[in-house]
Design a protein around this motif. Sequence first.
Motif, PDB file in Angstrom:
ATOM      1  N   ARG A  29       0.800  -0.892   0.303  1.00 29.63           N
ATOM      2  CA  ARG A  29       0.189  -0.147   0.093  1.00 29.63           C
ATOM      3  C   ARG A  29       0.998   1.004  -0.364  1.00 29.63           C
ATOM      4  N   ARG A  30       1.933   1.312   0.935  1.00 33.78           N
ATOM      5  CA  ARG A  30       2.887   2.483   0.795  1.00 33.78           C
ATOM      6  C   ARG A  30       3.394   2.808  -0.184  1.00 33.78           C
ATOM      7  N   PHE A  31       3.637   1.691  -1.350  1.00 38.96           N
ATOM      8  CA  PHE A  31       4.886   1.219  -2.545  1.00 38.96           C
ATOM      9  C   PHE A  31       3.773   1.972  -3.707  1.00 38.96           C
ATOM     10  N   ARG A  32       2.698   2.386  -2.952  1.00 38.62           N
ATOM     11  CA  ARG A  32       1.308   3.198  -4.082  1.00 38.62           C
ATOM     12  C   ARG A  32       1.690   4.385  -3.895  1.00 38.62           C
ATOM     13  N   TYR A  33       2.692   5.374  -3.124  1.00 38.81           N
ATOM     14  CA  TYR A  33       2.092   6.968  -2.688  1.00 38.81           C
ATOM     15  C   TYR A  33       2.639   7.636  -3.587  1.00 38.81           C
ATOM     16  N   TRP A  34       3.314   7.624  -4.746  1.00 38.18           N
ATOM     17  CA  TRP A  34       3.916   8.109  -5.768  1.00 38.18           C
ATOM     18  C   TRP A  34       2.889   8.260  -7.115  1.00 38.18           C
ATOM     19  N   GLU A  35       2.113   6.696  -7.453  1.00 35.80           N
ATOM     20  CA  GLU A  35       0.583   6.125  -8.242  1.00 35.80           C
ATOM     21  C   GLU A  35       0.101   7.174  -8.032  1.00 35.80           C
ATOM     22  N   ASN A  36      -0.316   6.716  -6.498  1.00 38.47           N
ATOM     23  CA  ASN A  36      -1.775   7.654  -6.068  1.00 38.47           C
ATOM     24  C   ASN A  36      -1.898   9.800  -6.716  1.00 38.47           C
ATOM     25  N   ARG A  37      -0.441   9.652  -5.989  1.00 41.11           N
ATOM     26  CA  ARG A  37      -0.433  11.201  -7.085  1.00 41.11           C
ATOM     27  C   ARG A  37       0.072  12.334  -7.464  1.00 41.11           C
ATOM     28  N   GLY A  38      -0.168  10.934  -8.655  1.00 39.32           N
ATOM     29  CA  GLY A  38       0.342  11.013 -10.472  1.00 39.32           C
ATOM     30  C   GLY A  38       1.584  11.245 -10.939  1.00 39.32           C
ATOM     31  N   VAL A  39       2.515  10.691 -10.032  1.00 34.68           N
ATOM     32  CA  VAL A  39       4.148  10.701 -10.580  1.00 34.68           C
ATOM     33  C   VAL A  39       4.143   9.639 -10.587  1.00 34.68           C
ATOM     34  N   PRO A  40       5.188   9.061 -12.284  1.00 35.83           N
ATOM     35  CA  PRO A  40       6.097   7.911 -12.419  1.00 35.83           C
ATOM     36  C   PRO A  40       7.322   7.452 -11.094  1.00 35.83           C
ATOM     37  N   GLN A  41       6.734   5.888 -10.813  1.00 33.28           N
ATOM     38  CA  GLN A  41       8.087   6.589  -9.825  1.00 33.28           C
ATOM     39  C   GLN A  41       8.528   4.796 -10.459  1.00 33.28           C
ATOM     40  N   ALA A  42      10.014   5.189 -10.083  1.00 39.38           N
ATOM     41  CA  ALA A  42      10.457   3.716 -10.583  1.00 39.38           C
ATOM     42  C   ALA A  42       9.889   2.105  -9.536  1.00 39.38           C
ATOM     43  N   ARG A  43       9.836   1.271  -9.765  1.00 42.94           N
ATOM     44  CA  ARG A  43       9.111  -0.133  -9.542  1.00 42.94           C
ATOM     45  C   ARG A  43      10.087  -0.436  -8.067  1.00 42.94           C
ATOM     46  N   PRO A  44       9.507  -0.631  -6.959  1.00 46.10           N
ATOM     47  CA  PRO A  44       9.685  -0.870  -5.798  1.00 46.10           C
ATOM     48  C   PRO A  44       9.675  -2.008  -5.400  1.00 46.10           C
ATOM     49  N   GLU A  45      10.481  -2.521  -4.239  1.00 50.50           N
ATOM     50  CA  GLU A  45      10.354  -3.889  -3.933  1.00 50.50           C
ATOM     51  C   GLU A  45      10.691  -4.234  -2.500  1.00 50.50           C
ATOM     52  N   PRO A  47      10.732  -5.076   1.030  1.00 52.61           N
ATOM     53  CA  PRO A  47      10.460  -4.125   1.490  1.00 52.61           C
ATOM     54  C   PRO A  47      11.262  -3.539   1.236  1.00 52.61           C
ATOM     55  N   PHE A  48      12.565  -3.383   0.453  1.00 50.48           N
ATOM     56  CA  PHE A  48      13.267  -2.446   0.662  1.00 50.48           C
ATOM     57  C   PHE A  48      12.819  -1.270  -0.102  1.00 50.48           C
ATOM     58  N   GLY A  49      11.819  -0.748  -0.496  1.00 47.20           N
ATOM     59  CA  GLY A  49      12.128   0.165  -1.740  1.00 47.20           C
ATOM     60  C   GLY A  49      12.654   0.026  -3.057  1.00 47.20           C
ATOM     61  N   GLY A  79       9.808   9.791  -8.814  1.00 42.64           N
ATOM     62  CA  GLY A  79       9.321   9.120  -6.727  1.00 42.64           C
ATOM     63  C   GLY A  79       9.941   7.708  -6.817  1.00 42.64           C
ATOM     64  N   MET A  80      10.974   7.486  -6.113  1.00 39.99           N
ATOM     65  CA  MET A  80      11.196   6.154  -5.020  1.00 39.99           C
ATOM     66  C   MET A  80      10.913   6.211  -4.169  1.00 39.99           C
ATOM     67  N   TYR A  81      11.465   5.204  -3.287  1.00 39.93           N
ATOM     68  CA  TYR A  81      11.049   4.892  -1.655  1.00 39.93           C
ATOM     69  C   TYR A  81      12.591   4.903  -1.056  1.00 39.93           C
ATOM     70  N   ARG A  82      12.684   5.224   0.024  1.00 41.90           N
ATOM     71  CA  ARG A  82      13.786   4.475   1.395  1.00 41.90           C
ATOM     72  C   ARG A  82      13.298   3.167   1.977  1.00 41.90           C
ATOM     73  N   PHE A  83      12.521   2.475   1.323  1.00 42.57           N
ATOM     74  CA  PHE A  83      12.173   1.287   2.575  1.00 42.57           C
ATOM     75  C   PHE A  83      10.951   2.225   2.441  1.00 42.57           C
ATOM     76  N   GLY A  84      10.325   2.258   3.578  1.00 44.26           N
ATOM     77  CA  GLY A  84       8.891   2.862   3.484  1.00 44.26           C
ATOM     78  C   GLY A  84       8.826   4.375   3.739  1.00 44.26           C
ATOM     79  N   MET A  85       9.934   4.961   3.176  1.00 42.24           N
ATOM     80  CA  MET A  85       9.831   6.487   2.956  1.00 42.24           C
ATOM     81  C   MET A  85       9.708   6.615   1.810  1.00 42.24           C
ATOM     82  N   PRO A  86       8.833   7.681   0.969  1.00 43.29           N
ATOM     83  CA  PRO A  86       8.725   7.941  -0.292  1.00 43.29           C
ATOM     84  C   PRO A  86       9.760   9.631  -0.034  1.00 43.29           C
ATOM     85  N   THR A  87      10.307   9.253  -1.682  1.00 45.67           N
ATOM     86  CA  THR A  87      11.465  10.281  -2.154  1.00 45.67           C
ATOM     87  C   THR A  87      11.123  10.298  -3.022  1.00 45.67           C
ATOM     88  N   LEU A  88      11.021  11.727  -4.169  1.00 44.64           N
ATOM     89  CA  LEU A  88      11.130  12.743  -4.908  1.00 44.64           C
ATOM     90  C   LEU A  88      12.243  12.642  -5.438  1.00 44.64           C
TER      91      LEU A  88
END
Length: 518
Positions: A29-45, A47-49, A79-88
């Motif tokens: 659910r957390r890894f949809r953070y950027w998608e939900n805001r219309g921001v393209p994101q790198a594909r996360p894994e 728990p590492f993001g 967008g990317m993820y550092r574990f569960g932390m969304p980073t732009l």
Amino acid sequence: MSALLGCWWSHLVAVLVVAVVAGYLWFRRRFRYWENRGVPQARPEVPFGNLRRTFLGQTRLEFTVRDIYDSSKVRRLVGMYRFGMPTLILRDPDLIRLMLVKDFDSFTDRGVPHNEQEPLNHNLFFMNGAKWKRMRAKMTPAFTSGKLKMMCQTMQDCGREMVEVLEGAARRGEVVEMREVAARFATDIIASVAFGVDCNCQRNPDAEFRQWGRKAFEPSIKFKVAHLMNTFIPAVARALRIGAGTEEVSAFFRNMVRETVEYREKNGVTRNDFMHLLIQLKNRGFVDDEKARAVKDIGNDIDNWKLSMDEVAAQAFVFFLAGFETSSSTMSFALYELALNPDVQRRLQEEVDATMRKNNGQLTYDAIAEMHYLDKVVSETLRMYPPGAILVRKCTRRYQFPDGGPQLEEGTTVFVPVFGLHNDPQYFPEPQRFDPERFSEEEKAGRHPYVYLPFGEGPRNCIGMRLGLLQTKIGLAYLMSRYEVHRCDQTLVPMQFSTMSFVIMPISGIQLRLSKRT
């Protein structure tokens, strides 16, 4: 009894399964953070993001961010993820300019995770908000042109010492570890202008000051684990009381600063150096330069905020680390590229020779400023090997990007991918080729100014930038005036970088053959 144990074990397994499933679902659910805001994101894994290879020590964070930057060519941001932390990640230099300069008030903090229990971490680099702004104003007088000109004499003395120390090795054509040479040169300078200490580590590589400076940056598993824990799972690090991995280094520098301050105050010792400025801020809350400005500017009251002893130590420590590490790294990487590009080396030597003839063998502040090709060589080195390969900012209030861009929540971390920008062929054709002419006036005029950011930009750029550049240029110029550097069997080509170090660092030093100029 066995039935009771079996029941207990089955309950434990059930709880673990539920916890794992719940954690997995939370990350998904957390890894949809950027998608939900219309921001393209790198594909996360899970728990590492996007940091699996970084966390496992297989690559550096700068290179991971560079890879995401490269894979998103048509995007202004990603967008990317550092574990569960969304980073732009900002890719568009116009958006980068907005964040670093025009809308700086919404991004004043670095937001770099650090161990707040460590007293030396309460320095200008890590400080945030109003306290950072106040400390920045207090530190600015240490880096005026007048102060740098006074420091320049010490730098020249250390430069002459360096070429004398290397005389025997050059005469014999020995292979020399140039990163260590540059580190000793920079340590002697910073120890003198910051702490008033004559450590003479160029002749004594085992000098105490050099040993502790080496420990502050030497890659180690303890440091890597502590850094990863404090960066990616800070709550766990705090709960387990995991420090920065450099507690011994901290104790040494805090004790040294305290002893230096107490000795000067007790004996009335005054030196025109960085430590004197810090002592003034500790005892009076302002420095002489600040008082003079306040008197000149009617209605501008002096800020009498005084530094504690630990705050003095923290500012002195970051001055040492930033001034020593960035300069020595840039100087040694420049020597590496000069050895691989002998035509560039010859041209630089011609400029050094002409400058020294014109200035009676001296490399003064003004003489260095006139060396335009040296400036190009250093600039190109900083492009290829930027000391700050990622700029980090934290959104300090809700922010709306223009032209239909996303809205950032307060606390969101934003990356400027300096390493990616510096290696983007759109801005720097054939980025792996060392070409100082990229920094001719014509080339710079035709390039967006926010694609080259070795020291950051805006109000929070590197305060010691000019000091670092000056000592790097003096060191290179003195070496080129007497010696040549050549690649040898031990020279790593292409360059390989450590995945354990805090900053971009060669995996096994920079080995070059040194010879006297003919």
